[in-house]
Scaffold this motif. Structure first.
Motif, mmCIF file in Angstrom:
data_model
loop_
_atom_site.group_PDB
_atom_site.id
_atom_site.type_symbol
_atom_site.label_atom_id
_atom_site.label_comp_id
_atom_site.label_asym_id
_atom_site.label_seq_id
_atom_site.Cartn_x
_atom_site.Cartn_y
_atom_site.Cartn_z
ATOM 1 N N VAL A 167 13.281 -46.029 49.401
ATOM 2 C CA VAL A 167 12.912 -45.077 48.349
ATOM 3 C C VAL A 167 13.422 -43.707 48.786
ATOM 4 N N THR A 168 13.880 -42.925 47.827
ATOM 5 C CA THR A 168 14.352 -41.574 48.164
ATOM 6 C C THR A 168 13.436 -40.560 47.483
ATOM 7 N N GLU A 169 13.611 -39.315 47.875
ATOM 8 C CA GLU A 169 12.876 -38.231 47.216
ATOM 9 C C GLU A 169 13.159 -38.222 45.726
ATOM 10 N N ILE A 170 14.394 -38.610 45.381
ATOM 11 C CA ILE A 170 14.799 -38.563 43.967
ATOM 12 C C ILE A 170 14.006 -39.601 43.151
ATOM 13 N N ASP A 171 13.863 -40.831 43.722
ATOM 14 C CA ASP A 171 13.053 -41.839 43.008
ATOM 15 C C ASP A 171 11.692 -41.236 42.649
ATOM 16 N N ARG A 172 11.067 -40.606 43.656
ATOM 17 C CA ARG A 172 9.714 -40.074 43.446
ATOM 18 C C ARG A 172 9.712 -38.926 42.441
ATOM 19 N N ALA A 173 10.705 -38.044 42.572
ATOM 20 C CA ALA A 173 10.744 -36.889 41.661
ATOM 21 C C ALA A 173 10.971 -37.340 40.219
ATOM 22 N N VAL A 174 11.822 -38.344 40.046
ATOM 23 C CA VAL A 174 12.107 -38.824 38.684
ATOM 24 C C VAL A 174 10.873 -39.512 38.099
ATOM 25 N N GLU A 175 10.194 -40.311 38.938
ATOM 26 C CA GLU A 175 8.972 -40.953 38.423
ATOM 27 C C GLU A 175 7.944 -39.891 38.028
ATOM 28 N N GLN A 176 7.832 -38.869 38.869
ATOM 29 C CA GLN A 176 6.881 -37.787 38.573
ATOM 30 C C GLN A 176 7.209 -37.127 37.227
ATOM 31 N N LEU A 177 8.483 -36.857 37.023
ATOM 32 C CA LEU A 177 8.910 -36.218 35.773
ATOM 33 C C LEU A 177 8.541 -37.094 34.567
ATOM 34 N N ILE A 178 8.839 -38.383 34.695
ATOM 35 C CA ILE A 178 8.578 -39.301 33.578
ATOM 36 C C ILE A 178 7.070 -39.431 33.331
ATOM 37 N N VAL A 179 6.322 -39.599 34.422
ATOM 38 C CA VAL A 179 4.868 -39.770 34.291
ATOM 39 C C VAL A 179 4.229 -38.515 33.683
ATOM 40 N N ASP A 180 4.651 -37.340 34.132
ATOM 41 C CA ASP A 180 4.081 -36.091 33.599
ATOM 42 C C ASP A 180 4.295 -35.985 32.094
ATOM 43 N N ARG A 181 5.502 -36.311 31.667
ATOM 44 C CA ARG A 181 5.785 -36.177 30.226
ATOM 45 C C ARG A 181 5.021 -37.208 29.399
ATOM 46 N N ILE A 182 4.902 -38.429 29.921
ATOM 47 C CA ILE A 182 4.144 -39.448 29.154
ATOM 48 C C ILE A 182 2.674 -39.021 29.060
ATOM 49 N N ARG A 183 2.134 -38.554 30.190
ATOM 50 C CA ARG A 183 0.717 -38.156 30.196
ATOM 51 C C ARG A 183 0.443 -37.023 29.238
ATOM 52 N N GLU A 184 1.412 -36.110 29.141
ATOM 53 C CA GLU A 184 1.251 -34.965 28.245
ATOM 54 C C GLU A 184 1.290 -35.419 26.779
ATOM 55 N N ALA A 185 2.229 -36.308 26.483
ATOM 56 C CA ALA A 185 2.395 -36.740 25.092
ATOM 57 C C ALA A 185 1.367 -37.797 24.687
ATOM 58 N N TYR A 186 1.046 -38.688 25.617
ATOM 59 C CA TYR A 186 0.155 -39.811 25.295
ATOM 60 C C TYR A 186 -0.924 -39.951 26.371
ATOM 61 N N PRO A 187 -1.922 -39.054 26.374
ATOM 62 C CA PRO A 187 -2.897 -39.051 27.476
ATOM 63 C C PRO A 187 -3.669 -40.359 27.624
ATOM 64 N N ASP A 188 -3.783 -41.161 26.572
ATOM 65 C CA ASP A 188 -4.575 -42.395 26.692
ATOM 66 C C ASP A 188 -3.722 -43.608 27.102
ATOM 67 N N HIS A 189 -2.432 -43.431 27.303
ATOM 68 C CA HIS A 189 -1.598 -44.556 27.741
ATOM 69 C C HIS A 189 -1.688 -44.749 29.254
ATOM 70 N N HIS A 190 -1.508 -46.004 29.686
ATOM 71 C CA HIS A 190 -1.448 -46.285 31.115
ATOM 72 C C HIS A 190 0.000 -46.353 31.560
ATOM 73 N N ILE A 191 0.216 -46.094 32.844
ATOM 74 C CA ILE A 191 1.584 -46.135 33.383
ATOM 75 C C ILE A 191 1.583 -46.928 34.681
ATOM 76 N N VAL A 192 2.493 -47.892 34.776
ATOM 77 C CA VAL A 192 2.684 -48.624 36.024
ATOM 78 C C VAL A 192 4.085 -48.290 36.502
#
Ligand code: 2AM
Ligand code: CA
Length: 417
Positions: free
Chosen positions: A37-62
């Motif tokens: 795993v690289t820093e980039i994997d983590r940063a990209v997941e963070q970016l994606i998770v943040d945006r989903i949480r903002e748009a759809y707070p009741d959705h789950h993310i795996v």
């Protein structure tokens, strides 16, 4: 709407990766030498998770890197996210990796997105609406047998490994038109949907690797199952076999199950003679709740037990009926170990042991409502032999329903040895 939101999100994440790929970044090892795993994997997941949480707070993310809210079950809306699928390709080749995102609603995958970041190819599938590549509709894939299929599979699975005996998949490599190892599951499935490869096989995938690609393949008429032809699971690791209906059937029937190959599938599964009734009692009464009968069969027959690693996972008995006939009774697999081909492998083991006794026929009986078992025995070469109507109610079995059918008649099947 969700589809446009997801596309915008994935394109943004892709742009970020393209900007970072030539910069220096930290690489860490996860489970083994190929699992990085690289820093980039983590940063990209963070970016994606943040945006989903903002748009759809009741959705789950795996998400693969775990920056997510893992749900206890798969109810509601669940996003499966792999920020970089094919991390080794990302690091070494700087191409042929993808962002894979799937959206599941009430246990059904509704959307699949696979973005080949460096090629700028976005594959999108919406359940029931087909699949596209950069907006262009993908057409139904062609039917192929192994002998005329161009495959994607890592060489790992035909060398000694923890998941499967190499001799099982090697003949597929030999018989196919050609085999390539592409190293990014979601992309290999997307390419299958686009007709660029005709089959994909892996022994070790997680839902974020295949969920999006699976819908892409299904939307162009293909199938994605486990190597043993069973539905893939979304709660953990699975093998994946993908291709046209013809290809999938050919692999399962002629390479995996044929000749008892499934028996070798888990090198850590061993079947040995059982020495203690108490050890297997709980398993045997799963197959037949009449313990007095089980006990008697235990005395007259021979019992075998299946161990997976250090865990007792299954048992069965062979009872000699006469010089020619041997009966298989009380084959049982521990409930949380079912659908992992252990039963199939015990059955192959039972057939082999029955052959060694010199008997010429093998008998097995089950209930009319045990549809899965009826299929399972026929796949192993058993044919219908006799029916005893109302056997179960007449022998004091409690009323039971399976698959919406009442358990009534006893069906016996036989197989030549
Ligand atoms: P990854 O790069 O996101 O880890 C490699 O052949 C393919 O299998 C890639 O899609 C890779 O995804 C996946 N993979 C590699 N190691 C894995 C593991 N331990 N569990 C599940 N998937 C894995
Ligand atoms: Ca990954």
């Amino acid at each position: 709407m969700l589809e446009w939101f997801a596309i915008d999100l994935i394109k943004q994440a892709g742009e970020y990766i393209r900007l970072q790929i030539d910069e220096s970044y930290r690489i860490e090892r996860k489970t083994g030498k190929g699992d990085l795993v690289t820093e980039i994997d983590r940063a990209v997941e963070q970016l994606i998770v943040d945006r989903i949480r903002e748009a759809y707070p009741d959705h789950h993310i795996v998400g693969e890197e775990g920056i997510s809210t893992e749900p206890d079950d798969l109810k509601g809306t669940v996003w499966f996210v792999d920020p970089i699928d094919g991390t080794l390709n990302f690091i070494h080749q700087k191409r042929m990796f993808a962002i894979s995102v799937a959206v599941m609603v009430d246990e059904v995958i509704e959307y699949g997105f696979v973005y080949d970041v460096m090629a700028d190819e976005l594959f999108v599938a919406r359940r029931g609406h087909g699949a596209t590549l950069n907006g262009r509709k993908l057409t139904t894939i062609h039917e192929h047998h192994v002998r005329d299929a161009f495959l994607s599979m890592n060489a790992t699975w035909v060398t000694p490994n923890q998941q499967i005996a190499p001799e099982i998949l090697a003949p597929i490599v030999r018989d196919s038109v050609g085999t390539r190892a592409h190293g990014a599951a979601s992309l290999e499935l997307a390419w299958l949907a686009a007709g660029r490869v005709d089959g994909y096989i892996t022994m070790r995938n997680m839902p974020w690797d295949y969920a999006a690609g699976k819908l892409l393949v299904e939307e162009v008429g293909g199938r994605v199952v486990s190597l043993y032809g069973e539905p893939v699971r979304y709660d953990g690791k699975t093998s994946v076999l993908a291709g046209s209906e013809t290809f999938v059937k050919d692999v399962v029937k002629h390479y995996v199950i044929a000749k008892g190959a499934a028996l070798e599938a888990r090198p850590d599964l061993t079947v040995t003679s059982n020495e203690s009734y108490d050890r297997v009692r709980d398993l045997l009464v799963l197959a037949n709740p009449h313990e007095e009968m089980v006990r008697e069969q235990y005395e007259t027959g021979k019992t075998y037990e299946a161990m997976l690693g250090g865990e007792l996972v299954g048992a069965y008995m062979l009872v000699r009926r006469n010089d020619d006939l041997i009966e298989l009774v009380n084959i049982a697999v521990k409930p949380d170990r079912q659908n992992q081909t252990i039963g199939q492998r015990m059955l192959q083991d039972a057939i082999r042991r029955a052959e060694q006794t010199g008997a010429r026929h093998m008998l097995v009986c089950t209930g009319n409502s045990s549809i899965v078992q009826l299929r399972f025995y026929q796949q192993a070469g058993f044919r219908f032999d006799s029916v005893e109507r109302d056997y179960f109610p007449n022998h004091g079995y409690a009323a039971l329903e399976e698959d919406g059918l009442p358990l009534r008649d006893r069906i016996c099947l036989t197989r030549e040895l």
